[in-house]
Enzyme design. Structure first.
Site, PDB file in Angstrom:
ATOM      1  N   SER A 160       5.891 -10.543 -14.657  1.00 30.51           N
ATOM      2  CA  SER A 160       6.078  -9.848 -15.945  1.00 30.51           C
ATOM      3  C   SER A 160       5.046  -8.741 -16.102  1.00 30.51           C
ATOM      4  O   SER A 160       3.899  -8.889 -15.652  1.00 30.51           O
ATOM      5  CB  SER A 160       5.926 -10.825 -17.104  1.00 30.51           C
ATOM      6  OG  SER A 160       5.899 -10.105 -18.336  1.00 30.51           O
ATOM      7  N   TYR A 173       1.948 -17.448 -21.790  1.00 36.17           N
ATOM      8  CA  TYR A 173       3.062 -16.997 -20.934  1.00 36.17           C
ATOM      9  C   TYR A 173       2.605 -15.959 -19.904  1.00 36.17           C
ATOM     10  O   TYR A 173       2.851 -16.129 -18.701  1.00 36.17           O
ATOM     11  CB  TYR A 173       4.212 -16.458 -21.808  1.00 36.17           C
ATOM     12  CG  TYR A 173       5.202 -15.616 -21.045  1.00 36.17           C
ATOM     13  CD1 TYR A 173       6.035 -16.189 -20.081  1.00 36.17           C
ATOM     14  CD2 TYR A 173       5.286 -14.237 -21.252  1.00 36.17           C
ATOM     15  CE1 TYR A 173       6.929 -15.404 -19.359  1.00 36.17           C
ATOM     16  CE2 TYR A 173       6.171 -13.457 -20.538  1.00 36.17           C
ATOM     17  CZ  TYR A 173       6.988 -14.042 -19.585  1.00 36.17           C
ATOM     18  OH  TYR A 173       7.854 -13.263 -18.858  1.00 36.17           O
TER      19      TYR A 173
HETATM   20  N1  LIG Z   1      13.441 -10.566 -20.733  1.00 35.03           N
HETATM   21  C1  LIG Z   1      12.257  -9.971 -20.593  1.00 35.03           C
HETATM   22  O1  LIG Z   1      11.855  -9.064 -21.364  1.00 35.03           O
HETATM   23  C2  LIG Z   1      11.379 -10.369 -19.437  1.00 35.03           C
HETATM   24  C3  LIG Z   1      10.255  -9.563 -19.154  1.00 35.03           C
HETATM   25  C4  LIG Z   1       9.428  -9.894 -18.087  1.00 35.03           C
HETATM   26  C5  LIG Z   1       9.716 -11.028 -17.335  1.00 35.03           C
HETATM   27  N2  LIG Z   1      10.796 -11.796 -17.623  1.00 35.03           N
HETATM   28  C6  LIG Z   1      11.051 -12.985 -16.804  1.00 35.03           C
HETATM   29  O2  LIG Z   1      12.340 -12.882 -16.241  1.00 35.03           O
HETATM   30  C7  LIG Z   1      12.878 -14.194 -16.040  1.00 35.03           C
HETATM   31  C8  LIG Z   1      14.266 -14.280 -16.684  1.00 35.03           C
HETATM   32  O3  LIG Z   1      14.167 -13.959 -18.063  1.00 35.03           O
HETATM   33  P1  LIG Z   1      15.458 -13.668 -18.963  1.00 35.03           P
HETATM   34  O4  LIG Z   1      14.994 -12.871 -20.119  1.00 35.03           O
HETATM   35  O5  LIG Z   1      16.574 -13.203 -18.122  1.00 35.03           O
HETATM   36  O6  LIG Z   1      15.751 -15.156 -19.510  1.00 35.03           O
HETATM   37  P2  LIG Z   1      17.039 -15.828 -20.172  1.00 35.03           P
HETATM   38  O7  LIG Z   1      18.095 -14.852 -20.529  1.00 35.03           O
HETATM   39  O8  LIG Z   1      16.483 -16.721 -21.245  1.00 35.03           O
HETATM   40  O9  LIG Z   1      17.548 -16.751 -18.973  1.00 35.03           O
HETATM   41  C9  LIG Z   1      16.720 -17.754 -18.475  1.00 35.03           C
HETATM   42  C10 LIG Z   1      17.406 -18.437 -17.323  1.00 35.03           C
HETATM   43  O10 LIG Z   1      16.532 -19.484 -16.848  1.00 35.03           O
HETATM   44  C11 LIG Z   1      17.201 -20.739 -16.969  1.00 35.03           C
HETATM   45  N3  LIG Z   1      16.228 -21.745 -17.378  1.00 35.03           N
HETATM   46  C12 LIG Z   1      15.356 -21.673 -18.407  1.00 35.03           C
HETATM   47  N4  LIG Z   1      14.635 -22.804 -18.478  1.00 35.03           N
HETATM   48  C13 LIG Z   1      15.074 -23.593 -17.474  1.00 35.03           C
HETATM   49  C14 LIG Z   1      14.728 -24.898 -17.040  1.00 35.03           C
HETATM   50  N5  LIG Z   1      13.802 -25.623 -17.648  1.00 35.03           N
HETATM   51  N6  LIG Z   1      15.386 -25.418 -15.986  1.00 35.03           N
HETATM   52  C15 LIG Z   1      16.355 -24.711 -15.362  1.00 35.03           C
HETATM   53  N7  LIG Z   1      16.720 -23.467 -15.717  1.00 35.03           N
HETATM   54  C16 LIG Z   1      16.086 -22.924 -16.776  1.00 35.03           C
HETATM   55  C17 LIG Z   1      18.305 -20.502 -17.998  1.00 35.03           C
HETATM   56  O11 LIG Z   1      19.417 -21.327 -17.771  1.00 35.03           O
HETATM   57  P3  LIG Z   1      19.884 -22.498 -18.800  1.00 35.03           P
HETATM   58  O12 LIG Z   1      19.628 -21.991 -20.188  1.00 35.03           O
HETATM   59  O13 LIG Z   1      21.317 -22.754 -18.477  1.00 35.03           O
HETATM   60  O14 LIG Z   1      19.034 -23.623 -18.424  1.00 35.03           O
HETATM   61  C18 LIG Z   1      18.703 -19.071 -17.709  1.00 35.03           C
HETATM   62  O15 LIG Z   1      19.594 -19.020 -16.611  1.00 35.03           O
HETATM   63  C19 LIG Z   1      11.849 -15.166 -16.636  1.00 35.03           C
HETATM   64  O16 LIG Z   1      11.018 -15.641 -15.617  1.00 35.03           O
HETATM   65  C20 LIG Z   1      11.056 -14.288 -17.584  1.00 35.03           C
HETATM   66  O17 LIG Z   1       9.754 -14.776 -17.799  1.00 35.03           O
HETATM   67  C21 LIG Z   1      11.642 -11.494 -18.667  1.00 35.03           C
END
Ligand SMILES: NC(=O)c1ccc[n+]([C@@H]2O[C@H](COP(=O)([O-])OP(=O)(O)OC[C@H]3O[C@@H](n4cnc5c(N)ncnc54)[C@H](OP(=O)(O)O)[C@@H]3O)[C@@H](O)[C@H]2O)c1
Length: 268
Positions: A160, A173
């Site tokens: 991130s 985080y």
């Molecule tokens: N969005 C941002 O602005 C941003 C910025 C920097 C980094 N990131 C990183 O990018 C990654 C994805 O983020 P996103 O925003 O795309 O998230 P998201 O839309 O909330 O999706 C999260 C994914 O992870 C799965 N997940 C969450 N907790 C889990 C668990 N305990 N066991 C198994 N699967 C789990 C969810 O599936 P289910 O709900 O079906 O379990 C979903 O497929 C993360 O590592 C986040 O920290 C995001």
């Protein structure tokens, strides 16, 4: 909502190519957001993918969309904040679904609760540690030695932009993401000489279902960045695709900021 529709249209229109044909890929957290885009982009380039998440319906919808475009996708559910033994068992199920070996591992699943340091709950602390650090560690410990034995493989950890700046009400985080960047460097040193590439892609503020309730916050955070808007999940996926391709043969232990310039230009 509009952003999500625009992303789905981009993913739907992905041109197919063969650059990852013959490779197998496990993408954690690929039932939503950034992981979904990664699964779809890798599949469009010929990789056979495992789509994963806790919710089989959400993962199933992503796998169906990949198959509808001619790709190959399997659903393997996972609860990544579970005990390490269950993560190992998940790795075995994913490996079996992919015909016995995994060439590409993308540690994408993550949780990002915010709030003041004093208000972080014990449950949130546990989920952050278990999902964002322990699960990737167990998956790498299980799968990287097998990649090393075969003499090739690629692991991408999703970090991130927050790992290298102080953001109020977001202390723990980003610390997990700083940890994954450091693990990436150590794993590159450990497994790189055996042909396994380990790198980090660090997204900026990205519009996903996970932060769908904070569209205004994302817009405010990114309006003064060079890109002037939130990152699109597909942009993260393009970077991952390059990193796991033969074109990145000399890339080991690196962190790529796909963040619209937020880290490089942030004033405070
Ligand atoms: N969005 C941002 O602005 C941003 C910025 C920097 C980094 N990131 C990183 O990018 C990654 C994805 O983020 P996103 O925003 O795309 O998230 P998201 O839309 O909330 O999706 C999260 C994914 O992870 C799965 N997940 C969450 N907790 C889990 C668990 N305990 N066991 C198994 N699967 C789990 C969810 O599936 P289910 O709900 O079906 O379990 C979903 O497929 C993360 O590592 C986040 O920290 C995001």
């Amino acid at each position: 909502m509009q952003q999500n529709q625009a992303l789905q249209e981009l993913l739907e229109a992905l041109p197919a190519d063969e650059r990852l044909r013959g490779r197998t890929a496990l993408i954690t957290g690929s039932s939503s957001g950034i992981g979904e885009a990664i699964a779809k982009v890798l599949a469009a380039s010929g990789a056979e993918v495992v789509v994963s998440g806790r919710n089989s319906d959400r993962a199933g919808a992503v796998a169906d969309a990949i198959r509808a475009k001619g790709g190959t996708a399997h659903v393997v559910t996972a609860t990544l904040d579970a005990e390490p033994s269950e993560i190992r068992e998940f790795a075995a199920r994913a490996e079996a679904a992919l015909g016995g070996s995994i060439d590409i591992l993308v540690n994408n699943a993550g949780v990002y609760p915010g709030g003041s340091t004093a208000d972080v709950t014990d449950e949130e602390m546990q989920a952050l540690w278990a999902t964002n650090i322990r699960a990737p560690h167990v998956l790498v410990a299980t799968l990287a030695p097998r990649m090393a034995e075969r003499g090739h493989g690629s692991i991408v950890n999703i970090g991130s932009w927050m790992a290298r700046v102080g953001v109020p009400y977001m202390a723990l985080y980003p610390a997990t993401k700083a940890a994954i960047e450091q693990l990436t460097r150590a794993w590159a040193a450990e497994y790189g000489p055996s042909g396994v590439h380990v790198n980090t892609v660090a997204p900026g503020a990205t519009a996903t279902p996970g932060n769908g309730a904070f569209v205004d916050v994302l817009a405010a955070m990114t309006k003064d960045t060079p890109a002037g808007a939130p990152v699109r999940p597909i942009d993260i996926a393009y970077a991952v695709r390059w990193l796991v391709s033969d074109e990145a043969a000399f890339v080991h232990g690196a962190t790529f900021d796909i963040d619209g310039g937020i880290d490089a230009t942030r004033m405070r």
